[in-house]
Structures are given as structure tokens and as C-alpha cells.
Design a protein around this motif. Structure first.
Motif, PDB file in Angstrom:
ATOM      1  N   ARG A   1      80.241  61.359 -26.445  1.00 38.50           N
ATOM      2  CA  ARG A   1      81.499  61.406 -25.705  1.00 38.50           C
ATOM      3  C   ARG A   1      81.372  60.794 -24.316  1.00 38.50           C
ATOM      4  NH1 ARG A   1      85.211  65.174 -27.315  1.00 38.50           N
ATOM      5  NH2 ARG A   1      85.909  65.329 -25.157  1.00 38.50           N
TER       6      ARG A   1
ATOM      7  N   GLU B   1      88.781  75.696 -20.909  1.00 40.47           N
ATOM      8  CA  GLU B   1      90.162  75.225 -21.082  1.00 40.47           C
ATOM      9  C   GLU B   1      90.458  74.123 -20.068  1.00 40.47           C
ATOM     10  OE1 GLU B   1      92.417  75.882 -23.227  1.00 40.47           O
ATOM     11  OE2 GLU B   1      91.766  77.723 -24.236  1.00 40.47           O
TER      12      GLU B   1
ATOM     13  N   THR C   1      92.540  69.864 -20.131  1.00 44.29           N
ATOM     14  CA  THR C   1      93.390  68.975 -20.923  1.00 44.29           C
ATOM     15  C   THR C   1      93.021  69.047 -22.394  1.00 44.29           C
ATOM     16  OG1 THR C   1      91.862  67.160 -20.452  1.00 44.29           O
ATOM     17  CG2 THR C   1      93.765  67.392 -18.994  1.00 44.29           C
ATOM     18  N   GLU C   2      91.790  69.496 -22.633  1.00 43.17           N
ATOM     19  CA  GLU C   2      91.308  69.721 -23.994  1.00 43.17           C
ATOM     20  C   GLU C   2      90.475  70.998 -23.979  1.00 43.17           C
ATOM     21  OE1 GLU C   2      88.681  67.363 -27.431  1.00 43.17           O
ATOM     22  OE2 GLU C   2      89.137  66.411 -25.501  1.00 43.17           O
ATOM     23  N   ALA C   3      90.550  71.786 -25.028  1.00 48.68           N
ATOM     24  CA  ALA C   3      89.792  73.035 -25.103  1.00 48.68           C
ATOM     25  C   ALA C   3      88.435  72.774 -25.756  1.00 48.68           C
ATOM     26  CB  ALA C   3      90.565  74.085 -25.880  1.00 48.68           C
ATOM     27  N   PHE C   4      87.402  73.485 -25.242  1.00 46.02           N
ATOM     28  CA  PHE C   4      86.059  73.340 -25.801  1.00 46.02           C
ATOM     29  C   PHE C   4      85.439  74.719 -25.991  1.00 46.02           C
ATOM     30  CE2 PHE C   4      86.788  69.372 -23.560  1.00 46.02           C
ATOM     31  CZ  PHE C   4      86.323  68.426 -24.465  1.00 46.02           C
TER      32      PHE C   4
ATOM     33  N   ASN D   1      82.516  72.581 -30.350  1.00 47.69           N
ATOM     34  CA  ASN D   1      83.765  72.344 -31.095  1.00 47.69           C
ATOM     35  C   ASN D   1      83.490  72.042 -32.567  1.00 47.69           C
ATOM     36  OD1 ASN D   1      85.224  72.820 -28.816  1.00 47.69           O
ATOM     37  ND2 ASN D   1      86.281  70.845 -28.793  1.00 47.69           N
TER      38      ASN D   1
END
Length: 335
Positions: free
Chosen positions: A148, A173, A175-178, A206
Motif C-alpha cells: 500500500r 477509523e 477515511t478508511e477503517a482498518f 483488514n
């Protein structure tokens, strides 16, 4: 993360994996007395005429060791390497006999490995295929997924003790949750560079599985306690021998011997680690009388301690103390 900022991420990872050659030690039980605490050491081991020799990082002295685990000689027979870097735990039990090794935490690397210290890392886990790193620090769990090309910093909660290892879980938490789960298991692991570690690692980020090896870090702090000395040449042949003894309980003993048949000057106090390479020594007692002297040292690339800035005792020319041995509780017998 310990990265060089002006190189590519892939090259960064290669350097960090090389750094993985530097720590992995079981935490000492808190109920042990100082004299019962095992001594953690790191350095270079060699096999000479069938006898194991060890030279600690930053110490110009070689000594015989006896490996109760048999891991060191086994690696020599498997790899044929004349010397390699190691991290060990043990003690010197019998006067005049070799230093006793009871645990081996890492095997592989060379003399330059002493300069990699993983400062501020409690643990580091890493693997290849895909490339990844997870650093466990006091302020969070730092995860780098090179697929990534991004770094995630998760809040850190106390780990679950698995008996043979630890597991950390966290959620982030934005813009994207991990969601991440990192497990370190006390099981030997070998990486692509033929370095052996006492921990195997497994991370699920994830839902994606990453596997690799792991080890303890913060090597600078763990190996700072010890004896440091210097011989200062004075005017008219008046030399002064200075010794600084840092103990793991944060106490310090500094002695000065002017070699003029007068008693030693003995100062006592405390020390603390400020940041990478910096140590503050606060001397509160001189020859039994109350005192107040502050000395800031920096650690140089050879593992010595150098006075930083001006000192009322040592002036502006500085003072360099060379590391010569472990702390007092591990100098019960002459090595």
C-alpha cells in the motif's frame, strides 16, 4: 519507523530487515533480585579451536563462553560462517570459568550489526512476500504495508498473554477503517537473510495475512548500563583515571583517581536516558557530602560516552569514556 527519508520504500525495508539483526530477549521477571537477574549481551561470537569466543559490542575484549543451549555451535556447523552477531542472556557463575549462556535470542549478521539498535521499539515484526513491518512502541502500533506504500499508526492496548507469546489487536477509523491483529509466538524463525530470531510473527490487516519474524528492540537502553572508563593525561605527568558505572536501577557511581596517593573522589547520583544517544547524569553526592552537578553525555558510534557541551569538571575539551564491561551486579567475579 527507523527509515532513511531519501530512499525508496523498498530500499528502506531492506535496510530495516538488516536492522532486524539486533534484538530479541525475554523480559526478566520482576520478582528477581538484582543479583539473580540474567545479563543481556550482544556482540560477535566465533569458534576457535572448538572453543566459543564472544566479544561484546563496543568492548575491546574477547572472552570464552559456554553455550548451554547448543544453538551457537549448531549454527556454526550449519552455515560454516567463521563469526556472526548474536544476542544472548546468561551469567558468570564460577570464578575463572567461561561466561554461561542460558538463552540465545538472535543469530546472524556481522560486526556492523552492533550499530542497529531499534531505539524506542518494544518489538519489531517484519516479513517478506509481501514486504511489511510492524513496530510496537509506547505510543502505538506502527504498521507499514509496502503493497500500500503507507504507514498506519494504531492505538495500542495491552497485549493478550498467550503463554508462549503475545497478541495485540487494534482498530483505526479515518477515511478508511482498518483492523489489525499482531501475534508474536516464541518459536524460532529464519528470514531471507539467514538471520534467526526467537519469535515468529503473524499479522492480519483488514483480513490480509502477513507472516514473518520478530524480536525485541530498544537495544540502546537495554545495553547502556555498564562500566565506562577513561585515563586523562594532565600537566606535569599528573594523570586522572575516571570511571562511570551506570546501573539498571538508574543509579550512577562516578570515581576520579588522580593517582597521587590521595583518596578517590567518589560521586553518586542518578541517570536517565533522554533520547537516542543522550544520557543525563545527575550527581547529588560527592565524598558523602551533598552536591549538585549535571553532566550530559552523548553516545558515539563506538559505544563510548562523550561529555556534551561544557562541563564544570571537564571543561570544554570534553571527556570520552570507553565501555569496558557490564554493570556492577554482573561484575561479581573477574572475567
Amino acid at each position: 519507523m527507523i527509515f532513511f527519508k531519501n530512499i525508496t520504500l523498498k530500499h528502506q525495508f531492506i535496510i530495516v530487515i538488516a536492522c532486524l539483526i539486533v534484538s530479541g530477549c525475554k523480559t526478566t521477571p520482576s520478582d528477581l533480585t538484582d543479583e539473580d537477574r540474567p545479563l543481556f549481551r550482544r556482540g560477535i561470537v566465533s569458534l576457535q579451536d572448538g572453543e566459543l569466543k564472544f566479544q561484546a559490542c563496543y568492548v575491546n575484549k574477547e572472552e570464552s563462553i559456554q553455550d548451554h543451549t547448543n544453538k551457537l555451535k549448531k549454527r556454526f556447523s550449519q552455515t560454516g560462517s567463521p563469526v556472526f552477531y548474536v544476542e544472548l542472556t546468561g551469567d558468570h557463575v564460577v570464578p575463572g570459568e567461561p561466561w554461561q549462556v542460558h538463552q540465545v535470542h538472535l543469530m546472524g549478521g556481522n560486526q556492523s550489526t552492533c550499530s542497529y539498535e531499534l531505539s524506542d521499539n518494544e518489538y519489531r515484526a517484519a516479513g517478506d512476500g509481501p514486504l511489511w513491518i510492524a513496530d510496537i512502541r509506547s505510543d502505538g502500533l506502527y504498521v507499514q504495508d509496502y503493497g500500500r506504500l503507507s504507514q498506519l499508526i494504531f492505538p495500542k492496548a495491552p497485549p493478550i498473554n498467550l503463554g508462549n507469546g503475545f497478541e495485540w489487536s487494534s482498530h483505526l477509523e479515518g477515511t478508511e477503517a482498518f483492523t489489525v491483529s499482531l501475534t508474536l509466538e516464541k518459536q524460532w524463525c529464519r528470514d531471507q537473510y539467514d538471520i534467526e530470531y526467537e519469535y515468529t510473527s503473524r499479522m492480519v490487516l483488514n483480513g490480509k495475512l502477513f507472516t514473518g519474524c520478530a524480536r525485541q528492540g530498544d537495544l540502546e537502553v537495554r545495553t547502556l548500563p555498564g562500566l565506562y572508563t577513561s585515563l586523562l593525561t594532565g600537566a606535569n605527568g599528573l594523570d586522572r583515571f575516571v570511571s562511570l558505572d551506570l546501573s539498571s536501577d538508574q543509579t550512577v557511581l562516578l570515581t576520579q583517581d588522580y593517582r597521587n596517593s590521595q583518596p578517590l573522589i567518589i560521586q553518586k547520583g542518578t541517570w536517565r536516558h533522554l533520547s537516542a544517544g543522550k544520557i543525563v547524569v545527575h550527581l547529588t553526592e560527592t565524598d558523602g557530602r551533598e552536591g549538585n552537578e549535571l553532566i550530559i553525555f552523548r553516545r558515539d558510534k563506538r559505544g563510548g560516552l562523550v561529555v556534551k557541551g561544557y562541563s564544570s569538571t571537564y571543561g570544554a575539551d570534553g571527556l570520552r569514556l570507553e565501555r569496558v564491561g557490564p554493570e556492577r551486579v554482573h561484575r561479581r567475579f573477574s572475567r
